[in-house]
Motif scaffolding. Sequence first.
Motif, short mmCIF file in Angstrom:
data_model
loop_
_atom_site.label_atom_id
_atom_site.label_comp_id
_atom_site.label_asym_id
_atom_site.label_seq_id
_atom_site.Cartn_x
_atom_site.Cartn_y
_atom_site.Cartn_z
N PHE A 242 17.10 4.24 -13.66
CA PHE A 242 16.57 4.13 -12.30
C PHE A 242 17.14 2.93 -11.54
CE2 PHE A 242 12.95 3.64 -9.23
CZ PHE A 242 13.09 4.86 -8.64
N TYR A 246 17.97 3.73 -7.74
CA TYR A 246 17.19 3.14 -6.66
C TYR A 246 17.09 1.63 -6.68
CZ TYR A 246 13.10 1.92 -3.83
OH TYR A 246 12.26 1.36 -2.92
N SER A 287 17.36 4.18 0.85
CA SER A 287 17.64 4.51 -0.55
C SER A 287 18.37 5.83 -0.73
CB SER A 287 16.32 4.51 -1.33
OG SER A 287 15.34 5.26 -0.64
N THR A 316 8.92 0.44 0.83
CA THR A 316 7.55 0.96 0.80
C THR A 316 6.85 0.71 -0.51
OG1 THR A 316 8.61 3.08 0.50
CG2 THR A 316 7.32 2.75 2.52
N PHE A 317 7.54 0.92 -1.63
CA PHE A 317 6.78 0.93 -2.87
C PHE A 317 6.52 -0.46 -3.40
CE2 PHE A 317 10.70 0.67 -5.38
CZ PHE A 317 10.29 0.12 -6.56
N ASP A 349 16.75 12.16 -0.51
CA ASP A 349 15.99 10.94 -0.86
C ASP A 349 16.24 10.62 -2.32
OD1 ASP A 349 14.39 8.74 -0.60
OD2 ASP A 349 12.57 9.85 -0.09
N ASP A 350 15.92 9.36 -2.69
CA ASP A 350 16.20 8.95 -4.07
C ASP A 350 15.21 9.53 -5.07
OD1 ASP A 350 14.08 6.56 -4.76
OD2 ASP A 350 14.59 6.66 -2.65
N SER A 351 13.92 9.59 -4.69
CA SER A 351 12.93 10.05 -5.66
C SER A 351 11.68 10.56 -4.95
CB SER A 351 12.55 8.91 -6.62
OG SER A 351 12.14 7.78 -5.89
N VAL A 352 10.94 11.41 -5.65
CA VAL A 352 9.61 11.78 -5.19
C VAL A 352 8.64 11.23 -6.22
CG1 VAL A 352 7.99 13.68 -4.78
CG2 VAL A 352 10.35 13.87 -3.98
N VAL A 353 7.74 10.37 -5.78
CA VAL A 353 6.83 9.73 -6.71
C VAL A 353 5.44 10.34 -6.51
CG1 VAL A 353 5.89 7.53 -7.49
CG2 VAL A 353 8.25 7.65 -6.71
N ARG A 354 4.76 9.92 -5.47
CA ARG A 354 3.47 10.52 -5.17
C ARG A 354 3.62 11.69 -4.20
NH1 ARG A 354 3.86 5.57 -4.60
NH2 ARG A 354 2.80 4.02 -5.89
N GLY A 355 4.73 11.73 -3.52
CA GLY A 355 4.97 12.79 -2.56
C GLY A 355 4.46 12.47 -1.17
N THR A 356 3.83 11.31 -0.98
CA THR A 356 3.27 11.01 0.34
C THR A 356 4.39 10.76 1.36
OG1 THR A 356 2.94 8.80 -0.56
CG2 THR A 356 0.99 10.15 -0.27
N THR A 357 5.44 10.04 0.96
CA THR A 357 6.54 9.77 1.88
C THR A 357 7.19 11.09 2.32
OG1 THR A 357 6.99 7.84 0.50
CG2 THR A 357 8.58 8.32 2.24
N ASP A 391 7.33 -0.48 -11.00
CA ASP A 391 5.94 -0.16 -10.69
C ASP A 391 5.80 1.31 -10.33
OD1 ASP A 391 3.29 -0.22 -9.89
OD2 ASP A 391 3.81 -0.87 -7.87
N PRO A 393 2.88 4.56 -10.33
CA PRO A 393 1.43 4.73 -10.47
C PRO A 393 1.08 5.43 -11.79
CG PRO A 393 2.35 6.28 -8.90
CD PRO A 393 3.46 5.38 -9.29
P1 5GP Z 1 6.42 8.91 -2.60
O1 5GP Z 1 5.85 9.01 -1.27
O2 5GP Z 1 6.92 10.19 -3.16
O3 5GP Z 1 5.46 8.24 -3.54
O4 5GP Z 1 7.62 7.88 -2.51
C1 5GP Z 1 8.92 8.27 -2.60
C2 5GP Z 1 9.81 7.31 -1.90
O5 5GP Z 1 9.30 6.02 -1.84
C3 5GP Z 1 11.13 7.22 -2.59
O6 5GP Z 1 12.08 7.34 -1.58
C4 5GP Z 1 11.13 5.86 -3.23
O7 5GP Z 1 12.22 5.17 -2.66
C5 5GP Z 1 9.89 5.18 -2.81
N1 5GP Z 1 8.79 4.97 -3.73
C6 5GP Z 1 7.52 4.95 -3.31
N2 5GP Z 1 6.68 4.61 -4.27
C7 5GP Z 1 7.39 4.42 -5.37
C8 5GP Z 1 7.01 4.03 -6.68
O8 5GP Z 1 5.88 3.76 -7.03
N3 5GP Z 1 7.98 3.95 -7.58
C9 5GP Z 1 9.23 4.24 -7.23
N4 5GP Z 1 10.10 4.20 -8.18
N5 5GP Z 1 9.65 4.56 -5.99
C10 5GP Z 1 8.73 4.66 -5.04
#
Ligand code: 5GP
Length: 465
Positions: A242, A246, A287, A316-317, A349-357, A391, A393
């Motif tokens: 990772f 990222y 990212s 954001t994270f 995007d680089d990753s989907v973590v919680r999906g809120t973004t 970090d 969740p």
């Molecule tokens: P999401 O809204 O899916 O949690 O966040 C995804 C986006 O926010 C990704 O583009 C990533 O850059 C960043 N991101 C948000 N929260 C986290 C987290 O807890 N861990 C990581 N690795 N990336 C996160």
Amino acid sequence: CGVFGVIGVADAASFLALGLHALQHRGQEAAGMVTHDAEAGFCSARRMGYVRDNFTSRKVLDTLPGTLGIGHVRYSTSGHKGQTAIRDVQPFFGEFSMGGAAVAHNGNLTNAATLRRELIERGSIFQSSSDTECIIHLMARSMGRSIPDRMEEALRKCEGAFSIVAMTRTKLIGCRDALGVRPLVLGRLGDGWVLSSETCALDIVGAEFVREIEPGEMVVITGQGVESNFPFKNRSSRFCLFEHVYFSRPDSILGGRSVYETRRQIGVELAREAPVEADLVCPVPDSGTPAAIGFSHESGIPYGMGIIRNQYMGRTFIEPSEQIRNMGVRLKLNVNRALIRGKRVILVDDSVVRGTTSRKIKEMILDAGAAEVHFRIASPPTAWPCFYGVDTPEREKLLASHMSEEEMRRHLDVDSLKFITLDGLYRAVGVAEGRDPQKPQYCDACFSGDYPVVPADMIEKGFQL
Ligand code: 5GP
Ligand code: SF4
Ligand code: MG
């Protein structure tokens, strides 16, 4: 977190400020420095917030005299997450019979709770909630004759990820855990030396990259030069995948590879694995940018900045409370309506973590009149938490822990959603044959659930592998 250290330079503190500023993306909650000067002894400053807001004035830097120093930028992955107290800000300092030592740590010890309990039972008095403080107490208990000996003994009891920069009155010390999960590099600065989490911080101080500290290696640097040791057994590299996707800065070099080039290559792989007919490839900035460039190049679909980022927001994270993170998306990103209207848009995007973004971004893009929205993600689904210093969740909050790709697509309500495969990601980081399931070349636990170090503390708390 980010760590940085210098030895053998005039005004070490100014170099620390520059280096830590270049590593700010690794931690934005707090920063700290320790220096040593023959007359003033050990000096330290620890502050909440950005390096540039706390460590640029002469008023502060003049309180940190000396030609030797270490520093740290923090974001909380252990201790009281998201509510950094000043007492948790590194470097940590200890006085031993042979003199003082300061320690700055990137990574996360997976047996810190056990260590802490044992240490407290035997009389240690902890000052912070951080896992790193265990190292200081273990050093205090050691019978080692020198500080590097004590550190070695302490670190042999530690499990998990640690890239450490430490110092005594006369020595700069660097160390990586046996798997080399987090990065650490060595640089030359005139007659002096630098240790840094990433090469981008060598560039800013004008240091020359010498080499990476190897997994399981400890270096002790003095006026006489660099002495190297390998105190831990079972070495084999499991560097964090990772970091490539990222965490590191795109202008850094990791394992001899440009991070930017790797990310661009991820986009190329994604375009091959998951092509789709569309009019525009847009990164989710910043990212997703290099991967979007690669995707556009490989697919022939034009690249455009459909989302504009406000440069004055942090990552954001790294702002840990959920409420702030939710607000963060809109404060940070806005849609470029003129470009989006009527188009079939691929968002990278680089990753989907919680999906809120992703959900918010999709809404913004549709509001702006996009005809279709397709997500392409530069990492495999994040289905497992990281216990080694990034970090994430709890497992239940990770979208991919309980949803298939198709369920996530429906949850985000987009026309298509594809993640790069783990093998595709390995190819992008330069492993032509892909992932070796018997002996994975990297740590990829957040994607695979294959943890290279058993997360002992978490298992005790009920986490199931
Ligand atoms: P999401 O809204 O899916 O949690 O966040 C995804 C986006 O926010 C990704 O583009 C990533 O850059 C960043 N991101 C948000 N929260 C986290 C987290 O807890 N861990 C990581 N690795 N990336 C996160
Ligand atoms: Fe990196 Fe993921 Fe491994 Fe954590 S679990 S060290 S983020 S690859
Ligand atoms: Mg992002």
